[in-house]
Design an enzyme around this catalytic site. Structure first.
Site, PDB file in Angstrom:
ATOM      1  N   ASN A  90       0.640  -1.276   0.078  1.00 40.75           N
ATOM      2  CA  ASN A  90       0.132  -0.021   0.032  1.00 40.75           C
ATOM      3  C   ASN A  90       0.868   1.237   0.005  1.00 40.75           C
ATOM      4  O   ASN A  90       0.189   2.394  -0.262  1.00 40.75           O
ATOM      5  CB  ASN A  90      -1.060  -0.084   1.147  1.00 40.75           C
ATOM      6  CG  ASN A  90      -1.496   1.220   1.508  1.00 40.75           C
ATOM      7  OD1 ASN A  90      -2.507   1.757   0.768  1.00 40.75           O
ATOM      8  ND2 ASN A  90      -1.033   1.998   2.500  1.00 40.75           N
ATOM      9  N   TYR A 157       3.376   9.258 -11.373  1.00 40.75           N
ATOM     10  CA  TYR A 157       2.342   8.781 -10.509  1.00 40.75           C
ATOM     11  C   TYR A 157       1.526   7.790 -11.492  1.00 40.75           C
ATOM     12  O   TYR A 157       1.470   6.463 -11.277  1.00 40.75           O
ATOM     13  CB  TYR A 157       1.287   9.701  -9.854  1.00 40.75           C
ATOM     14  CG  TYR A 157       0.438   8.863  -8.883  1.00 40.75           C
ATOM     15  CD1 TYR A 157       0.813   8.485  -7.725  1.00 40.75           C
ATOM     16  CD2 TYR A 157      -0.895   8.650  -9.477  1.00 40.75           C
ATOM     17  CE1 TYR A 157       0.268   7.842  -6.757  1.00 40.75           C
ATOM     18  CE2 TYR A 157      -1.636   8.190  -8.349  1.00 40.75           C
ATOM     19  CZ  TYR A 157      -1.204   7.670  -7.120  1.00 40.75           C
ATOM     20  OH  TYR A 157      -2.176   7.219  -6.245  1.00 40.75           O
ATOM     21  N   LYS A 161       1.653   3.649 -11.350  1.00 44.20           N
ATOM     22  CA  LYS A 161       0.387   2.960 -10.963  1.00 44.20           C
ATOM     23  C   LYS A 161       0.007   2.194 -12.152  1.00 44.20           C
ATOM     24  O   LYS A 161      -0.355   0.980 -11.974  1.00 44.20           O
ATOM     25  CB  LYS A 161      -0.597   3.826 -10.641  1.00 44.20           C
ATOM     26  CG  LYS A 161      -0.315   4.459  -9.350  1.00 44.20           C
ATOM     27  CD  LYS A 161      -0.300   3.700  -8.290  1.00 44.20           C
ATOM     28  CE  LYS A 161      -0.279   4.434  -6.780  1.00 44.20           C
ATOM     29  NZ  LYS A 161      -0.197   3.303  -5.709  1.00 44.20           N
ATOM     30  N   THR A 194      -7.721  11.116   1.729  1.00 40.58           N
ATOM     31  CA  THR A 194      -6.563  10.621   2.556  1.00 40.58           C
ATOM     32  C   THR A 194      -5.559  11.994   2.763  1.00 40.58           C
ATOM     33  O   THR A 194      -5.836  12.954   1.980  1.00 40.58           O
ATOM     34  CB  THR A 194      -5.849   9.531   2.017  1.00 40.58           C
ATOM     35  OG1 THR A 194      -5.269  10.090   0.727  1.00 40.58           O
ATOM     36  CG2 THR A 194      -6.759   8.369   1.829  1.00 40.58           C
TER      37      THR A 194
END
Length: 258
Positions: A90, A157, A161, A194
């Protein structure tokens, strides 16, 4: 019995955000949870709270980019708990920059944590899971909708990913055909509220406005909450998903549907 009763779970980046939610949920559902992070104070405080509420949890410091540390972490878990059933890769960071504005150093940093560390964690998990008795386990790699679609200001990113998505499929095929009884899947959240996403809002100078903007672009009408993602991870980690491997679980409020 809980959905992951008597299973031992390692969750990286477990001190806050998606890792925190996943750790809390798995502990509630009966797992012995080992959280790792570099945020030691936050990680230990979270573990203390989980234990205070009846869960089984511990915290270990881990730099997920340190190859040698992976064997040490998994070795300590097996020595204390006897096995390792679930690994949730994670830990991650984001760099808010287009391809023109991304430095090589920034690109490499994002990929070392978001992509290379997932490789290390998956490889180390396989070493343990294929040799334990009974053998097997579940590896859940956290990708993103940025692993499915392009986002103009997230070049590094996106690269990291997207790599996680296809790497997870490769690993899933390998362990399935080898008969290891290990499953590997990826999870693809959209913008979830988050600390990492909130930081992107801080960069705009208007966190509340950023929240409203995220709400507007998701058909469901809000950004995600950490538990929205944690329940998906729980499913993939549990025996309920015994026929699910090499898949990508998209949890995105409908944003990629249109």
């Amino acid at each position: 019995m809980g959905r992951v009763e008597n299973k031992v779970a390692l969750i990286t980046g477990g001190a806050r955000g998606l890792g925190e939610a996943t750790g809390r949920l798995m502990a509630q559902e009966g797992a012995t949870v080992v959280l790792t992070d570099v945020l030691d104070d936050e990680g230990q405080a979270l573990v203390d709270d989980i234990v205070a509420h009846g869960g089984k949890a511990s915290y270990l410091h881990q730099d997920v980019t340190d190859e040698a540390a992976w064997a040490d972490i998994t070795g300590r878990i097996v020595a204390e708990h006897g096995r390792l059933d679930i690994v949730v890769n994670n830990a991650g960071i984001v760099l808010d920059a287009s391809v023109e504005d991304t430095t090589l150093e920034g690109f490499q940093r994002v990929n070392s944590i978001n992509n290379e560390a997932v490789f290390l964690g998956t490889r180390e998990a396989i070493k343990v899971m294929k040799n334990q008795d009974p053998k097997g386990g579940s590896i859940v790699n956290i990708s993103s909708i940025a692993g499915l679609v392009g986002i103009e200001n997230l070049a590094a990113y996106n690269a990291s990913k997207g790599a996680v998505r296809l790497f997870s499929k490769s690993a899933a095929l390998h362990v399935a055909k080898a008969g290891y009884k290990i499953r590997v899947n990826s999870v693809h959240p959209s913008y979830t509220w988050t600390p990492m996403v909130q930081h992107l809002g801080d960069n705009t100078g208007d966190r509340d406005g950023f929240f409203d903007a995220l709400s507007a672009v998701h058909p469901i009408g809000r950004p995600g909450e950490p538990m929205d993602i944690a329940y998906g991870v729980l499913y993939l980690a549990s025996d309920e998903a015994s026929w699910t491997t090499g898949s990508e679980l998209v949890i995105d409020g409908g944003i990629t549907a249109g």
